[in-house]
Design an enzyme around this catalytic site. Structure first.
Site, PDB file in Angstrom:
ATOM      1  N   GLU A   1      12.464  -3.301  11.073  1.00  0.00           N
ATOM      2  CA  GLU A   1      11.939  -2.282  10.178  1.00  0.00           C
ATOM      3  C   GLU A   1      10.718  -1.626  10.823  1.00  0.00           C
ATOM      4  O   GLU A   1       9.725  -2.286  11.130  1.00  0.00           O
ATOM      5  CB  GLU A   1      11.556  -2.894   8.835  1.00  0.00           C
ATOM      6  CG  GLU A   1      11.175  -1.851   7.801  1.00  0.00           C
ATOM      7  CD  GLU A   1      10.863  -2.445   6.436  1.00  0.00           C
ATOM      8  OE1 GLU A   1      11.113  -1.772   5.433  1.00  0.00           O
ATOM      9  OE2 GLU A   1      10.377  -3.592   6.392  1.00  0.00           O
TER      10      GLU A   1
ATOM     11  N   CYS B   1      10.570   1.225   1.800  1.00  0.00           N
ATOM     12  CA  CYS B   1      11.546   0.183   2.122  1.00  0.00           C
ATOM     13  C   CYS B   1      12.979   0.698   2.076  1.00  0.00           C
ATOM     14  O   CYS B   1      13.870   0.125   2.710  1.00  0.00           O
ATOM     15  CB  CYS B   1      11.375  -1.012   1.177  1.00  0.00           C
ATOM     16  SG  CYS B   1      11.439  -0.570  -0.576  1.00  0.00           S
TER      17      CYS B   1
ATOM     18  N   TRP C   1       0.790  -1.224   0.000  1.00  0.00           N
ATOM     19  CA  TRP C   1       0.000   0.000   0.000  1.00  0.00           C
ATOM     20  C   TRP C   1       0.822   1.275   0.000  1.00  0.00           C
ATOM     21  O   TRP C   1       0.302   2.361  -0.242  1.00  0.00           O
ATOM     22  CB  TRP C   1      -0.939   0.035   1.214  1.00  0.00           C
ATOM     23  CG  TRP C   1      -0.276  -0.253   2.530  1.00  0.00           C
ATOM     24  CD1 TRP C   1      -0.312  -1.429   3.222  1.00  0.00           C
ATOM     25  CD2 TRP C   1       0.535   0.634   3.321  1.00  0.00           C
ATOM     26  NE1 TRP C   1       0.419  -1.330   4.384  1.00  0.00           N
ATOM     27  CE2 TRP C   1       0.952  -0.071   4.459  1.00  0.00           C
ATOM     28  CE3 TRP C   1       0.948   1.955   3.171  1.00  0.00           C
ATOM     29  CZ2 TRP C   1       1.765   0.502   5.446  1.00  0.00           C
ATOM     30  CZ3 TRP C   1       1.760   2.525   4.140  1.00  0.00           C
ATOM     31  CH2 TRP C   1       2.151   1.800   5.260  1.00  0.00           C
TER      32      TRP C   1
ATOM     33  N   GLY D   1       7.075  -6.318  -0.178  1.00  0.00           N
ATOM     34  CA  GLY D   1       6.485  -6.213   1.153  1.00  0.00           C
ATOM     35  C   GLY D   1       7.475  -6.603   2.231  1.00  0.00           C
ATOM     36  O   GLY D   1       8.693  -6.455   2.062  1.00  0.00           O
ATOM     37  N   SER D   2       6.975  -7.135   3.314  1.00  0.00           N
ATOM     38  CA  SER D   2       7.812  -7.430   4.475  1.00  0.00           C
ATOM     39  C   SER D   2       8.600  -8.721   4.288  1.00  0.00           C
ATOM     40  O   SER D   2       8.209  -9.616   3.538  1.00  0.00           O
ATOM     41  CB  SER D   2       6.942  -7.552   5.732  1.00  0.00           C
ATOM     42  OG  SER D   2       6.197  -8.760   5.706  1.00  0.00           O
TER      43      SER D   2
ATOM     44  N   GLU E   1      11.059  -8.293  -3.328  1.00  0.00           N
ATOM     45  CA  GLU E   1      11.748  -7.134  -2.752  1.00  0.00           C
ATOM     46  C   GLU E   1      11.135  -6.881  -1.387  1.00  0.00           C
ATOM     47  O   GLU E   1       9.955  -6.547  -1.267  1.00  0.00           O
ATOM     48  CB  GLU E   1      11.634  -5.896  -3.621  1.00  0.00           C
ATOM     49  CG  GLU E   1      12.506  -4.778  -3.030  1.00  0.00           C
ATOM     50  CD  GLU E   1      12.494  -3.502  -3.829  1.00  0.00           C
ATOM     51  OE1 GLU E   1      13.160  -3.444  -4.871  1.00  0.00           O
ATOM     52  OE2 GLU E   1      11.811  -2.554  -3.402  1.00  0.00           O
ATOM     53  N   LEU E   2      11.959  -7.037  -0.360  1.00  0.00           N
ATOM     54  CA  LEU E   2      11.449  -7.060   1.008  1.00  0.00           C
ATOM     55  C   LEU E   2      11.921  -5.830   1.782  1.00  0.00           C
ATOM     56  O   LEU E   2      12.189  -4.799   1.194  1.00  0.00           O
ATOM     57  CB  LEU E   2      11.865  -8.377   1.663  1.00  0.00           C
ATOM     58  CG  LEU E   2      11.519  -9.627   0.824  1.00  0.00           C
ATOM     59  CD1 LEU E   2      12.010 -10.889   1.500  1.00  0.00           C
ATOM     60  CD2 LEU E   2      10.018  -9.700   0.545  1.00  0.00           C
TER      61      LEU E   2
ATOM     62  N   LYS F   1      -2.979  -8.927  -7.013  1.00  0.00           N
ATOM     63  CA  LYS F   1      -3.693  -8.561  -5.789  1.00  0.00           C
ATOM     64  C   LYS F   1      -3.153  -7.223  -5.303  1.00  0.00           C
ATOM     65  O   LYS F   1      -1.944  -7.031  -5.179  1.00  0.00           O
ATOM     66  CB  LYS F   1      -3.499  -9.628  -4.712  1.00  0.00           C
ATOM     67  CG  LYS F   1      -4.163  -9.297  -3.372  1.00  0.00           C
ATOM     68  CD  LYS F   1      -3.215  -8.651  -2.398  1.00  0.00           C
ATOM     69  CE  LYS F   1      -3.881  -8.346  -1.061  1.00  0.00           C
ATOM     70  NZ  LYS F   1      -2.976  -7.603  -0.137  1.00  0.00           N
TER      71      LYS F   1
END
Length: 640
Positions: free
Chosen positions: A541, A443, A309, A387-388, A409-410, A333
């Site tokens: 994080e 991030c 988001w 995301g995480s 990609e975290l 999604k």
């Protein structure tokens, strides 16, 4: 009238028509090919002339009245009634520009129907006042100021800027979900509109549609068609740049300039991938006399894309565009926190005529049944997730059941290394932006400031002053330098982390909730000095406007501290020496290292992380190959 039309053309209008002539609606239909107009501007100041045109306005389009109305006319009343009636009928009108004097006289007529539940649609309504200058000269305000004036007026008078009901795009058709969700504004905590909340059933339909499009259309084999579709999609997004930016700022909370930058970057990324679709990096060779080998890059199949988001448009495009350029179809999604923004993105995709139905299938989900199906179902062939790190590990484990390729990609904990020969005048504004851009929900946010001991006192003083000076407020206010975080729960979570950090660190800037008893998500930035790199605030994080302040002695100490976390997405090195940043950068575990800068990303250069910050790369040529398989073809010439 003719001179006004010529002026409009000179200022960028794509088409002009005389509204006083008969057949206006049909002429607009012919121009737009039944897709609806993105913007309709009436230059005579007579709103009634717009009525035939409004029926041809595209969903989410902009209608404007910019001419000075005739004396005694009730332009404000007329145009407001037109909006309300259209909204009640279910049409989404994104903007209105009035030429009815220097007061927002039409706003109360919008607020009352909204309170009564009769104004459920309409993403964004702009009013343009026409203030009188000394001497009687009048001029319309710019679009940015129109939006700002209306938002402020609605806030002050208890109204909301309501939004259309956003639905999901499956196989070229609009679909509702199993439930209806409500999108809330981070700036107020109030509802913005509703959306179709999807789940596993919709995800199943998305996968099936993507599989069918991959196997039954020429999409996977026609690179020219893919390039044309991506370029057209970029054009459609450019035409809706202002509307998409305004909605993103309102729903996500980021400052309007940040939202505009995100949409601009997404458009550029679509164009880059349109060109990439026409390129190939295959190889060919005569391996032994008479035997020839060459490679073909072929699409992997159905790409499952899961979007966060914090920057939903650019991060959707960053995965979707190379997947499409490679020849994949997609089931995507998107997050519920930006459901209305997602809906407008879906509209742009759906209106791309060169894109066959079923190639892109997208849905919004607040729960967690649809996304896991995209990962685990054998009908998807490659996963792209941003995301995480925690969720990334789960995705990788589920994808392993079918040995699917993953591009992940975290998270990140970007160390901003400031050496004692750095230019602090240049560094401090960038360090501040690295903490506050997107309210730290990034991030690559510069969440760790590592400074050499000799200049630690000077930088500490400057950073405290800089962060104390940050103006937190609505994203549409020009004075705002940082918008709210995504929601109240996130603001409270981040505030608690800073409170907990006081047990092991020195809180230099407390920051915290701007309105402790409110419903908004405003949070002031924080700075905490820590000595131990094992401290939770260093290792975890935060995803908010919080930075640690750490002191190092020499290059070895700086590298040791910078590499002390499990993350390795990005880093920044500040020094006045030519060679020093290169020495340090070579030793850092980071996928991107900026020298005397931060946050610069280029479409043609790869982006990704080391260690827990992910696997694979996006952007550049490697971004395309994440969605491709390489086939080796061997041909041996017959000897007659």
């Amino acid at each position: 009238m003719p001179e006004r039309l010529h002026t409009a053309e000179d200022r960028g209008a794509t088409h002009t028509v005389n509204s006083r002539q008969d057949g206006l609606a049909q002429r607009i239909t012919d121009i737009t090919r039944h897709a609806g107009a993105a913007h309709i501007v009436e230059t005579t100041g007579v709103p009634a002339l717009l009525e035939p045109a409004v029926s041809q306005l595209g969903v989410g389009g902009t209608v404007a009245v910019v001419g000075a109305p005739a004396a005694g006319s009730r332009a404000s009343f007329d145009i407001t009634s037109l909006i309300i009636n259209s909204l009640i009928d279910g049409r989404t009108i994104r903007g209105v520009t009035e030429g009815a004097g220097d007061r927002l006289t039409g706003v109360p007529a919008l607020i009352d129907p909204h309170r009564q539940g009769r104004l459920p649609f309409g993403r964004f309504i702009r009013f343009c006042t026409r203030p009188t200058r000394p001497g009687g000269r009048r001029r319309p305000l710019g679009l940015y100021h129109q939006a700002r004036h209306l938002l402020r007026h609605l806030r002050e008078h208890g109204g909301d800027v309501s939004s259309s009901h956003a639905r999901n795009l499956i196989d070229g058709q609009w679909h509702d979900g199993h439930a209806t969700g409500t999108s809330l504004a981070p700036a107020t905590g109030r509802p913005l509109g509703t959306y179709a909340d999807a789940g596993a059933v919709t995800a199943r339909a998305a996968i099936d549609a993507a599989q069918s499009a991959f196997t039954t259309t020429s999409w996977s084999r026609d690179r020219t068609a893919r390039s044309r579709a991506l370029a057209e999609c970029a054009d459609r997004m450019a035409a809706r740049h202002s509307a998409l930016s305004a909605l993103l700022s309102q729903e996500n909370g980021k400052r309007l300039p940040e939202a505009e930058g995100e949409i601009g970057a997404a458009i550029a990324k679509l164009r880059y991938n349109a060109a990439l679709a026409l390129t190939d990096t295959g190889r060919a060779a005569e391996t032994v006399p008479g035997s020839y080998s060459f490679t073909l890059h072929q699409p992997a199949g159905v790409a499952a894309v899961i979007v966060p988001w914090n920057a939903p448009v650019i991060l959707a495009v960053r995965s979707l565009a190379p997947a499409l350029a490679a020849g994949c179809t997609a089931a995507m999604k998107m997050p519920a926190q930006t459901a209305l923004t997602n809906g407008l993105l879906y509209e742009i995709i759906a209106g791309t005529e060169a894109l066959p139905p079923g190639v892109v299938n997208a849905f919004t989900e607040s729960g967690n049944t649809g996304a896991p199906l995209l990962v685990s179902d054998p009908g998807t062939d490659v996963i792209s997730y941003t995301g995480s790190a925690t969720v990334g590990r789960v995705i990788m484990a589920q994808a392993a059941q079918h040995l699917k390729a993953c591009s992940l990609e975290l998270g990140g904990k970007t160390p901003m290394i400031v050496c004692d020969d750095a230019d602090l005048d240049a560094a401090v504004p960038v360090l501040t932006s690295a903490v506050t851009t997107f309210a730290g929900q990034f991030c690559m946010a510069g969440s760790r400031i590592l400074v050499q001991r000799g200049i630690a006192d000077a930088l500490r003083t400057r950073m405290v002053a800089a962060l104390d000076a940050v103006v937190v407020g609505p994203g549409d206010e020009p004075a705002t330098t940082m918008g709210p975080v995504i929601d109240r729960a996130a603001a409270q979570r981040i505030d608690t982390l800073v409170t907990d950090a006081s047990a092991y660190g020195t809180v230099l800037v407390r920051g915290g909730l701007l309105n402790p008893e409110g419903e908004d998500a405003y949070l002031r930035p924080s700075l905490v000095e820590v000595e131990d790199p094992a401290a939770p605030l260093v290792q975890e994080e935060v995803f908010g406007p919080v930075a640690t302040f750490e002191v190092f002695d020499d290059e070895d100490d700086a590298v040791r501290r910078a590499n002390a976390t499990e993350f390795g997405l990005a880093a920044s090195v500040w020094s006045g020496d030519v060679d020093r940043p290169m020495r340090v950068a070579a030793r850092l575990d980071a996928g991107t290292v900026w020298i005397n800068n931060w946050g610069i990303i280029h479409d043609q250069f790869e982006e990704g992380g080391m260690k827990r910050s992910g696997v694979g790369r996006l952007n550049g040529a490697r971004g395309l190959t994440e969605f491709q398989e390489i086939k080796h073809l061997v041909h041996t010439v017959r000897v007659e």
